[in-house]
Write a protein that holds these residues in place. Structure first.
Motif, PDB file in Angstrom:
ATOM      1  N   PHE A  63      47.147  40.295  41.439  1.00  0.00           N
ATOM      2  CA  PHE A  63      47.824  40.713  40.203  1.00  0.00           C
ATOM      3  C   PHE A  63      47.488  42.149  39.804  1.00  0.00           C
ATOM      4  O   PHE A  63      47.817  42.591  38.704  1.00  0.00           O
ATOM      5  CB  PHE A  63      47.503  39.750  39.051  1.00  0.00           C
ATOM      6  CG  PHE A  63      46.040  39.708  38.698  1.00  0.00           C
ATOM      7  CD1 PHE A  63      45.526  40.514  37.708  1.00  0.00           C
ATOM      8  CD2 PHE A  63      45.181  38.883  39.394  1.00  0.00           C
ATOM      9  CE1 PHE A  63      44.171  40.508  37.401  1.00  0.00           C
ATOM     10  CE2 PHE A  63      43.822  38.859  39.091  1.00  0.00           C
ATOM     11  CZ  PHE A  63      43.323  39.678  38.097  1.00  0.00           C
TER      12      PHE A  63
ATOM     13  N   GLY B  99      52.376  35.458  37.239  1.00  0.00           N
ATOM     14  CA  GLY B  99      52.136  34.659  36.041  1.00  0.00           C
ATOM     15  C   GLY B  99      53.039  35.087  34.896  1.00  0.00           C
ATOM     16  O   GLY B  99      53.254  36.272  34.663  1.00  0.00           O
TER      17      GLY B  99
ATOM     18  N   MET C 236      44.930  44.629  44.841  1.00  0.00           N
ATOM     19  CA  MET C 236      44.795  43.278  45.414  1.00  0.00           C
ATOM     20  C   MET C 236      45.978  43.021  46.360  1.00  0.00           C
ATOM     21  O   MET C 236      47.119  43.364  46.037  1.00  0.00           O
ATOM     22  CB  MET C 236      44.803  42.204  44.317  1.00  0.00           C
ATOM     23  CG  MET C 236      43.573  42.221  43.439  1.00  0.00           C
ATOM     24  SD  MET C 236      43.763  41.075  42.061  1.00  0.00           S
ATOM     25  CE  MET C 236      43.084  39.579  42.767  1.00  0.00           C
TER      26      MET C 236
ATOM     27  N   ALA D 137      40.187  28.402  48.250  1.00  0.00           N
ATOM     28  CA  ALA D 137      39.870  27.058  47.736  1.00  0.00           C
ATOM     29  C   ALA D 137      39.081  27.155  46.445  1.00  0.00           C
ATOM     30  O   ALA D 137      38.082  26.473  46.254  1.00  0.00           O
ATOM     31  CB  ALA D 137      39.092  26.281  48.803  1.00  0.00           C
TER      32      ALA D 137
ATOM     33  N   ARG E  38      33.460  25.902  50.075  1.00  0.00           N
ATOM     34  CA  ARG E  38      34.516  25.660  49.059  1.00  0.00           C
ATOM     35  C   ARG E  38      35.690  24.916  49.676  1.00  0.00           C
ATOM     36  O   ARG E  38      36.257  24.009  49.064  1.00  0.00           O
ATOM     37  CB  ARG E  38      35.011  26.976  48.477  1.00  0.00           C
ATOM     38  CG  ARG E  38      33.956  27.633  47.665  1.00  0.00           C
ATOM     39  CD  ARG E  38      34.541  28.671  46.743  1.00  0.00           C
ATOM     40  NE  ARG E  38      33.438  29.372  46.120  1.00  0.00           N
ATOM     41  CZ  ARG E  38      33.509  30.581  45.593  1.00  0.00           C
ATOM     42  NH1 ARG E  38      34.641  31.217  45.587  1.00  0.00           N
ATOM     43  NH2 ARG E  38      32.470  31.135  45.058  1.00  0.00           N
TER      44      ARG E  38
ATOM     45  N   GLU F 115      34.523  31.282  52.028  1.00  0.00           N
ATOM     46  CA  GLU F 115      33.334  30.458  51.743  1.00  0.00           C
ATOM     47  C   GLU F 115      33.665  29.047  52.229  1.00  0.00           C
ATOM     48  O   GLU F 115      34.329  28.283  51.518  1.00  0.00           O
ATOM     49  CB  GLU F 115      33.057  30.418  50.239  1.00  0.00           C
ATOM     50  CG  GLU F 115      32.761  31.751  49.615  1.00  0.00           C
ATOM     51  CD  GLU F 115      31.307  32.166  49.822  1.00  0.00           C
ATOM     52  OE1 GLU F 115      30.468  31.326  50.188  1.00  0.00           O
ATOM     53  OE2 GLU F 115      31.029  33.368  49.647  1.00  0.00           O
TER      54      GLU F 115
ATOM     55  N   SER G 102      41.602  38.298  47.025  1.00  0.00           N
ATOM     56  CA  SER G 102      41.419  39.235  48.138  1.00  0.00           C
ATOM     57  C   SER G 102      42.070  40.607  47.894  1.00  0.00           C
ATOM     58  O   SER G 102      43.123  40.705  47.260  1.00  0.00           O
ATOM     59  CB  SER G 102      42.022  38.619  49.405  1.00  0.00           C
ATOM     60  OG  SER G 102      41.756  39.446  50.507  1.00  0.00           O
TER      61      SER G 102
ATOM     62  N   MET H 251      50.122  33.617  45.336  1.00  0.00           N
ATOM     63  CA  MET H 251      49.824  33.293  43.938  1.00  0.00           C
ATOM     64  C   MET H 251      48.661  34.094  43.349  1.00  0.00           C
ATOM     65  O   MET H 251      48.482  34.121  42.136  1.00  0.00           O
ATOM     66  CB  MET H 251      49.476  31.785  43.816  1.00  0.00           C
ATOM     67  CG  MET H 251      50.505  30.862  44.415  1.00  0.00           C
ATOM     68  SD  MET H 251      52.178  31.086  43.747  1.00  0.00           S
ATOM     69  CE  MET H 251      51.984  30.507  42.054  1.00  0.00           C
TER      70      MET H 251
ATOM     71  N   ARG I  82      50.332  24.773  35.400  1.00  0.00           N
ATOM     72  CA  ARG I  82      51.599  25.552  35.429  1.00  0.00           C
ATOM     73  C   ARG I  82      51.648  26.477  36.649  1.00  0.00           C
ATOM     74  O   ARG I  82      52.720  26.740  37.188  1.00  0.00           O
ATOM     75  CB  ARG I  82      51.875  26.256  34.110  1.00  0.00           C
ATOM     76  CG  ARG I  82      50.910  27.341  33.673  1.00  0.00           C
ATOM     77  CD  ARG I  82      51.280  28.694  34.258  1.00  0.00           C
ATOM     78  NE  ARG I  82      50.783  29.772  33.453  1.00  0.00           N
ATOM     79  CZ  ARG I  82      50.357  30.925  33.960  1.00  0.00           C
ATOM     80  NH1 ARG I  82      50.333  31.131  35.263  1.00  0.00           N
ATOM     81  NH2 ARG I  82      49.953  31.873  33.150  1.00  0.00           N
TER      82      ARG I  82
END
Ligand SMILES: NC(=O)c1ccc[n+]([C@@H]2O[C@H](COP(=O)([O-])OP(=O)(O)OC[C@H]3O[C@@H](n4cnc5c(N)ncnc54)[C@H](O)[C@@H]3O)[C@@H](O)[C@H]2O)c1
Length: 329
Positions: free
Chosen positions: A227, A301, A231, A135, A164, A161, A205, A224, A110
């Protein structure tokens, strides 16, 4: 009652179907006809864990239920996942439990679909180059949805990283790539975003993940990851110069992510310019209007998406004979 595993969900639904449900759900959310209260958190201090309870009711999908997410950072020491999640889906007409669904895959699909729907409304029609920053666990489904939204020819991946980003590039090559698509692991965030048409940030981040002056004209950005107020993935210069600043849910977008909260608190961003993607779905606000606009979608979200996507997964699993029936009585 049906028990639906992660593998059952992957066989039951396509990303395109999930995107269509997410699109409708955003409309339902912004129309105010659904019930999607703020989540409840409980702290399990002895084990440094947090339990998050996210209920929602969708009259349109005839579904209600709850997603329970456990975040136990100490699990790493025992080789266990730090985040686990389970959904209970109930029938809205009878109240009966219909399904128990592994929740991690619902979240990933979703959330990918959310960025896909936003990209469909807000990116240029000729957008072909994607830059993905971050990633981690969500990343693969972010890319899958962007490929549904636009005929992408080049994907660039950057993560602090590098291993990743490399692992994700291999997964994308084996599962998603179509003919002649270029997959590049970028050596810097700047290289990743320079000249890209669509940028998705999906990181944890606390500082902007790419330089504001590296952006091409007419780019679309999906933020995305952040939250909480500390951040921040997107530089406030980018946020404040956006021609369209669209969010999934105004209530949380104005209170939670640093990307918006920091420039709002400094008096640099007027909240009146921000609107919900559901208002675009309902035809009340504009999607992209020309090829030069800088568009930004910021998601924190919406629990309602979990419930409506769970309902889709349940319906398709029944049709395809997937999952395990359990008699609770
Ligand atoms: N919007 C939503 O609905 C939604 C849904 C699920 C998760 N999320 C959030 O998305 C974020 C990512 O989730 P995940 O499950 O993929 O997390 P994850 O921890 O699995 O991955 C995060 C990745 O970001 C990378 N990263 C961190 N800082 C970076 C930077 N400055 N530049 C480049 N890469 C960087 C990390 O190395 C890691 O690989 C989290 O903050 C999560 O809470 C949002």
């Amino acid at each position: 009652m049906l028990v639906i595993s992660q593998q059952d969900t992957l066989k039951a639904v396509s990303m395109a179907e999930v995107m269509e449900v997410v699109r409708k759900t955003y409309g339902e959310y912004s129309a105010g006809s659904a019930d999607s209260p703020l989540r409840t958190a409980i702290s399990i201090e002895e084990h440094e864990g947090v339990g998050l309870f996210m209920p929602a009711f969708s009259p349109e999908a005839e579904a209600y239920g709850v997603k329970v997410v456990s975040v136990f950072p100490g699990n790493v020491k025992h080789g266990l996942p730090t985040t686990t999640s389970l959904m209970v889906l109930n029938n809205a007409s009878t109240g009966e439990p219909e399904a128990i669904i592994e929740g991690g895959i619902v979240t990933k699909m979703r959330t990918g679909a959310a960025a896909g729907v936003a990209t469909d409304y807000l990116a240029r029609k000729d957008a072909r180059i994607v830059a993905l920053i971050g990633a981690g666990g969500q990343a693969f489904y972010q890319l899958e949805a962007l490929l549904v939204a636009r005929p992408v020819v080049e994907i660039r991946i950057y993560d602090i990283e590098k291993s990743r980003a490399e692992a994700l590039a291999e997964e994308v090559k084996s599962k998603l790539v179509k003919d002649n698509m270029k997959i590049i692991v970028s050596s810097s965030a700047e290289d990743c975003v320079r000249g890209a048409d669509i940028i998705t940030t999906v990181t944890t981040s606390n500082t902007p993940t790419f330089p504001a002056d590296a952006l091409a004209q007419g780019v679309h950005i999906n933020g995305m990851g952040s939250f909480t107020p500390d951040m921040q993935e997107i530089d406030e210069k980018v946020i404040c110069s956006a021609d369209k600043l669209v969010v999934d849910a105004l209530e949380s977008a104005l209170a939670e992510p640093g990307d918006l909260v920091i420039p709002i608190n400094k008096g640099r961003l007027q909240t009146e310019v921000i609107y919900e993607i559901g208002e675009i779905v309902l035809g009340k606000k504009s999607a992209r209007e020309n090829d030069n606009e800088l568009t930004v979608f910021k998601s924190t979200g919406v629990a309602l998406l979990d419930i409506t996507c769970a309902k889709l997964i349940y319906k398709r699993a029944l049709e395809k004979g997937l999952g395990q029936q359990v008699d609770l009585l």
